[in-house]
Enzyme design. Structure first.
Site, short mmCIF file in Angstrom:
data_model
loop_
_atom_site.label_atom_id
_atom_site.label_comp_id
_atom_site.label_asym_id
_atom_site.label_seq_id
_atom_site.Cartn_x
_atom_site.Cartn_y
_atom_site.Cartn_z
N GLY A 7 -10.59 3.40 -0.37
CA GLY A 7 -9.18 3.76 -0.27
C GLY A 7 -8.37 2.81 -1.13
O GLY A 7 -8.35 1.60 -0.87
N ASN A 118 -6.43 4.21 10.91
CA ASN A 118 -5.95 4.56 12.25
C ASN A 118 -6.33 5.98 12.66
O ASN A 118 -6.57 6.81 11.78
CB ASN A 118 -4.43 4.44 12.27
CG ASN A 118 -3.96 3.03 12.58
OD1 ASN A 118 -4.50 2.38 13.48
ND2 ASN A 118 -2.97 2.56 11.85
N HIS A 173 -5.01 -0.73 19.70
CA HIS A 173 -4.03 -0.89 18.63
C HIS A 173 -3.06 0.28 18.71
O HIS A 173 -3.23 1.29 18.07
CB HIS A 173 -4.74 -0.92 17.27
CG HIS A 173 -3.81 -1.19 16.13
ND1 HIS A 173 -3.00 -2.30 16.08
CD2 HIS A 173 -3.57 -0.50 14.99
CE1 HIS A 173 -2.31 -2.27 14.95
NE2 HIS A 173 -2.63 -1.19 14.27
P1 NAI Z 1 -2.17 5.30 1.74
O1 NAI Z 1 -1.83 6.73 1.92
O2 NAI Z 1 -1.31 4.45 0.89
O3 NAI Z 1 -3.66 5.17 1.18
C1 NAI Z 1 -4.74 5.89 1.69
C2 NAI Z 1 -5.67 6.20 0.53
O4 NAI Z 1 -6.85 6.84 1.04
C3 NAI Z 1 -5.07 7.16 -0.51
O5 NAI Z 1 -5.08 6.56 -1.79
C4 NAI Z 1 -5.96 8.38 -0.43
O6 NAI Z 1 -6.14 9.02 -1.69
C5 NAI Z 1 -7.26 7.76 0.07
N1 NAI Z 1 -8.21 8.75 0.60
C6 NAI Z 1 -7.95 9.86 1.33
N2 NAI Z 1 -9.08 10.51 1.61
C7 NAI Z 1 -10.10 9.80 1.07
C8 NAI Z 1 -11.51 9.96 1.02
N3 NAI Z 1 -12.12 11.00 1.60
N4 NAI Z 1 -12.23 9.02 0.38
C9 NAI Z 1 -11.64 7.97 -0.22
N5 NAI Z 1 -10.31 7.76 -0.20
C10 NAI Z 1 -9.55 8.67 0.42
O7 NAI Z 1 -2.26 4.70 3.21
P2 NAI Z 1 -2.26 3.14 3.61
O8 NAI Z 1 -0.88 2.71 3.88
O9 NAI Z 1 -3.08 2.40 2.63
O10 NAI Z 1 -3.01 3.21 5.03
C11 NAI Z 1 -4.39 3.52 5.11
C12 NAI Z 1 -4.83 3.63 6.56
O11 NAI Z 1 -4.74 2.36 7.18
C13 NAI Z 1 -3.98 4.58 7.42
O12 NAI Z 1 -4.81 5.30 8.30
C14 NAI Z 1 -3.09 3.63 8.20
O13 NAI Z 1 -2.62 4.18 9.40
C15 NAI Z 1 -4.04 2.49 8.41
N6 NAI Z 1 -3.41 1.20 8.73
C16 NAI Z 1 -3.98 0.46 9.72
C17 NAI Z 1 -3.49 -0.78 10.06
C18 NAI Z 1 -4.16 -1.57 11.15
O14 NAI Z 1 -3.56 -2.47 11.68
N7 NAI Z 1 -5.39 -1.29 11.48
C19 NAI Z 1 -2.30 -1.34 9.38
C20 NAI Z 1 -1.82 -0.51 8.30
C21 NAI Z 1 -2.36 0.72 8.00
#
Ligand code: NAI
EC number: 1.1.1.37
Length: 306
Positions: A7, A118, A173
């Site tokens: 990602g 998440n 979380h």
């Molecule tokens: P984002 O939308 O900026 O990035 C997600 C990326 O995943 C995108 O570039 C997308 O093209 C890619 N993607 C989608 N399907 C895919 C696949 N099958 N294979 C490879 N890549 C794929 O989102 P962001 O802000 O980076 O967040 C990512 C995740 O992390 C979300 O689920 C978010 O809720 C979670 N998160 C969790 C936190 C925690 O404390 N555990 C804190 C912040 C975010």
């Protein structure tokens, strides 16, 4: 070490930036969108000439490039929009992470896996099941971020340095996370000696809603600067085998009265992953929140087909 980040979105790419600056090892960044990881990798490589790092960074759409990674960080999937809970993400993200996990098992069977996607505790469970890895090798990032938020609010309230605040947030979380004021100190001084109960309660509440507060302000996407910082501190603990005690979403086998689910607990992190789970004594109302949150997680898991 070889570290792969699945990602290349906000969290993934910012994590790669932080890791590259620390020169912790070679990095591979993958995404499903063609050109995205390649473009960001090129940009980050060029930043090295200015910031002064030589980290190898490969951007790719090909899972074969993660081969033999020591550590894989999952950040693929969709993030929250205003009004959404983390649970609203489950359908889409569980499909994505099952596929991602199968590829991790295929190409990087020896790796340690840190899940970030998440809803965190559920997706981490799916990652463990679909990789088939030992439960100690698969864990989630949540409590380090939530503790960072709590520490930041405490420092603001006390007008003191964030560096001196030591705290712990456990549980699910989500709305049922459990910040632990009784295990919080400022340079060794108990928080409960520094602030009255009602002011601590306000900081606890702001911490529980910390992610949502940012989602509302941004109007698109969710937090990534503090999340990526939290990921990197966990990566460092594993790569350096430093045995740090940090909160992580870990697989429970009886601890805190729970079995067969993931949620946030204090763990000892080292080269083999979760080396130990620490059981803290909690207040009755904190146990109650943990029970509620584990029930919610268990309900969702029982409906999953993994
Ligand atoms: P984002 O939308 O900026 O990035 C997600 C990326 O995943 C995108 O570039 C997308 O093209 C890619 N993607 C989608 N399907 C895919 C696949 N099958 N294979 C490879 N890549 C794929 O989102 P962001 O802000 O980076 O967040 C990512 C995740 O992390 C979300 O689920 C978010 O809720 C979670 N998160 C969790 C936190 C925690 O404390 N555990 C804190 C912040 C975010």
């Amino acid at each position: 070490a070889k570290i792969s980040v699945i990602g290349a979105g906000n969290v993934g790419a910012t994590t790669v930036q932080r890791l590259a600056e620390l020169e912790l090892g070679e990095i591979v960044m993958t995404d499903i969108v063609e050109g995205l990881p390649q473009g960001k990798a090129l940009d980050l490589i060029q930043a090295g000439a200015i910031k002064g790092y030589d980290t190898s960074i490969i951007g790719t759409n090909n899972y074969a490039d993660i081969a033999d990674s020591n550590l894989v960080i999952i950040t693929a999937g969709i993030a929250r929009k205003p009004g959404m809970t983390r649970e609203d993400l489950i359908k889409t993200n569980s499909k994505i992470i099952s596929e991602v996990s199968r590829n991790i098992a295929k190409y990087a069977p020896e790796s340690i896996v840190i899940n970030v996607t998440n809803p965190l505790d559920i997706i981490t469970y799916i990652a463990m099941k679909s990789t088939g890895f030992d439960t100690k090798k698969v864990f989630g990032m949540s409590g380090v971020l939530d503790s960072g938020r709590f520490a930041s609010f405490i420092a603001e309230e006390l007008k003191c340095s964030k560096k001196d605040v030591q705290t712990m947030v456990i549980g699910g979380h989500g709305d049922l996370m459990v910040p632990l004021p009784q295990y919080t100190t400022v340079s060794g001084v108990p928080l409960t000696d520094l602030l009255p109960e009602d002011r601590i309660a306000r900081l606890v509440e702001r911490t529980v809603n910390g992610g949502a507060e940012i989602v509302e302000l941004l109007k698109q996407g969710s937090a990534f600067y503090a999340p990526s910082a939290a990921i990197v501190s966990m990566v460092e603990a594993v790569i350096k085998n430093s045995k740090r005690i940090l909160p992580a979403s870990a697989y429970l086998e009886g601890q805190y009265g729970q079995e067969g689910i993931y949620f946030g607990v204090p763990v000892k992190l080292g080269a083999t992953g979760v080396e130990e789970i620490l059981e803290l004594k909690l207040d009755e109302n904190q146990y109650e929140i943990l029970r509620k949150s584990s029930e919610t997680i268990r309900n969702v898991i029982s409906q999953l087909k993994v």
